[in-house]
Design a protein around this motif. Sequence first.
Motif, PDB file in Angstrom:
ATOM      1  N   PRO A 260       0.699  -1.019  -0.377  1.00 16.43           N
ATOM      2  CA  PRO A 260       0.017   0.272   0.171  1.00 16.43           C
ATOM      3  C   PRO A 260       0.733   1.255   0.034  1.00 16.43           C
ATOM      4  N   LEU A 265      -1.288   4.707  -0.069  1.00 18.15           N
ATOM      5  CA  LEU A 265      -2.324   4.158   0.544  1.00 18.15           C
ATOM      6  C   LEU A 265      -2.002   4.568   2.160  1.00 18.15           C
ATOM      7  N   ASP A 268      -4.607   1.180   6.564  1.00 21.51           N
ATOM      8  CA  ASP A 268      -5.624  -0.087   6.961  1.00 21.51           C
ATOM      9  C   ASP A 268      -5.822  -1.030   5.431  1.00 21.51           C
ATOM     10  N   ALA A 269      -4.740  -0.244   3.983  1.00 21.01           N
ATOM     11  CA  ALA A 269      -5.551  -0.995   2.685  1.00 21.01           C
ATOM     12  C   ALA A 269      -4.309  -2.607   3.169  1.00 21.01           C
ATOM     13  N   THR A 310     -10.138  -2.104   1.418  1.00 22.35           N
ATOM     14  CA  THR A 310      -9.531  -0.860   2.593  1.00 22.35           C
ATOM     15  C   THR A 310     -10.963  -0.855   3.530  1.00 22.35           C
ATOM     16  N   SER A 312     -11.342   2.217   5.172  1.00 26.94           N
ATOM     17  CA  SER A 312     -12.197   3.434   5.148  1.00 26.94           C
ATOM     18  C   SER A 312     -12.673   3.615   3.662  1.00 26.94           C
TER      19      SER A 312
END
Length: 522
Positions: A260, A265, A268-269, A310, A312
Motif C-alpha cells: 500500500p 495508501l 489499513d489497505a 480498505t 475506509s
Amino acid sequence: MKSLHFNVVLDMDVVISERSATTGGHSSLSYLPGACFLGACAVRLYTKLGTKAFDVFHSGAVRFGNAYPIDDEGYPTLPIPLSWHYPKGSASHEGTILLTDNVFNLVHLSSENESKWKKDNVQPKQMREGFFSDTGTIRMPTSSYRLKTAIDRTKGGRAKESQLFGYESLDAGSNWYFSIDFDDEVSPRVLDDISEALTKGHIRIGRSKSAEYGSVDITAAEKPPYRLRPGMEDGVFIYCLSDIALRDPLTGAPTLTPLPTHFGLKEDAQLSREETFIRTRSYTPFNSKRKAHDFERQVVCMGSVIAFRTSSELTQEPLEELQDALDSGIGMYKHDGLGKVLVNPSFLSTEHFEPAPKTALSQIIEVKAEQVAEVQSDQEMLLGWLDSRMILKEIERESLEMVEQWLKVLVPGVRRQKRIAPGKSQWGQLRDVAIRSTSIGDIETALFNEDKGLCTSGISKDAWKTEFYYDNGYISFALFLENVVLKTAKDKDHPGHEYRLLQRVIYLLGNQMPQKLSQEEA
C-alpha cells in the motif's frame, strides 16, 4: 505538472528488443519505451543544457513516457488489462473489433457466470497481448523478422562462421503517441528545447540504428491522448499504464510484491490477491552512450491490475486526489517511462468493457474521410498483404541484380584509378545517404547538391570526378551515379515504390563496394 504530447510515425522498421542479450532467441517489445525518446533527445541536448542536463535526464523531474499505438481511426490505445479474460476456445476479438460479450473482467466476475463456466468446464484465458481503445477496437502492432549474418572485417568483409542472427522489428508506417511530463519547477525554456530536439528532423531509435532500422518522425500533438478519472468506488484498483519498478521500503532492494505504501495508501489497505492480476519480467538495459549495461531491472509489467481493499469509505474526491498524487509516477526509473498508473479507471468498473461513443472521445490524429476504408474481408486483407510482399520481393531481386552488374564495372574502374578514385570510406557514405533519406529528393540532394552533396562538394569532390571506362567511353563516378544508377532505378515500373527501389540500390552499393574493395586488397 506540465505535459507535452507527440505523434510518432515509423519511417523505417524499428528494432526494440525485449532483452539486450546478443545470444538466444530475439523478440520485440510491442511498444516504444520512453528510454528511446530520452536517449534521442539527450543526443541533441545534453551538451547544450550543461548543468541542467542532470535535472532533465536523470533526476525524474522530466519523465519520457512510452509510445503506444494509435488505432486506424486516430484514437489512442492502452495496454490490455491482465484482468481481462475470455473462454478458452473462443475469440476475444474479430479483426480490430473487441468482442466485449466474450471478454470478462475477472475483478468483477459474477457468481452466475462463474458457476456457468464451472458447469460447462470452460477455462478462462488471459488476454496478454495488444492494446485497446475506448471506442472498442483492439490493436496488435505488426512486426517482421529478418535473418542477418555478422561480417568478418579481418577476412575482407566475408560472413563470419556460425554468426547467423535475426531481428524482429515493428513495421514501418505505423502511428504511435507518447507524452512527456514535467515537474512544475522545470522552466518553459527546457520544454521548448525538448520539443524542438524531438521534432526537428528525423530521429533514430532502437537497435541497429546504423543499418536500415530506426528512423522515426515526431510531431507535436495539440490534444492529450487521454485523461481518465476514477470510475469505481468499491476498492482501490491500480492499473499499470507502464511497467513499474518497486523497492522494498525497509531494505531498499527491488521487490515484485506491491505494498500500500508504494501507492500512497493508508496502512489499513490490504492487497487483495484474488483480485490482483500481475505479470513480471526482468531485463538489463544497454546504454549505447557508455557502451555498457545498466543494472538489472525487475518490474511489474504494464497492464497489470493491483487490487487493495480498505476499511475506509471511498468516494470520488479522495480517489481523484490519489490519482493526482500518482500522476507523477511511482517507483524507480520514472525518467525512462516507468511508473505510470491509473486509479480505478472506468474500463475496469464493470464485468464487461463498455465502449464509449466516439462523439465523447478525441482523435489524436485526424484521419481524412477518404482514408477510412470499409472493413475488408479476411481474404481481401490477405491478398493485399501478399501483393505488397510480392512487390517488395521483386524490388529486392531487381536491386540485387542491378548492383551486381554495376559492381562488375565499378570495381575494375576503382582499381585502375586507385590513387584518385573514391575509396572505401567514400563508397560507404552511400549507405549513410540511403539510411538518412526519406524520399528520392533527399537522395539527390545528399549526393549532388552543389554546397553539401557527397559527389559535388568537400574533399571527396575530385575523387568522384575521376573518370573510368564504361560502355565504350569514359564517365566520372559521379555521373555514373546520376545518369546510370539513379536514372535506371527511377525508370523501373513500380508505381508508388520508386523511392524504395532507389534507396535499396544506393544502400547496397554503399554496402558492397567497400567489401569488394577490401577483398581486392586481401
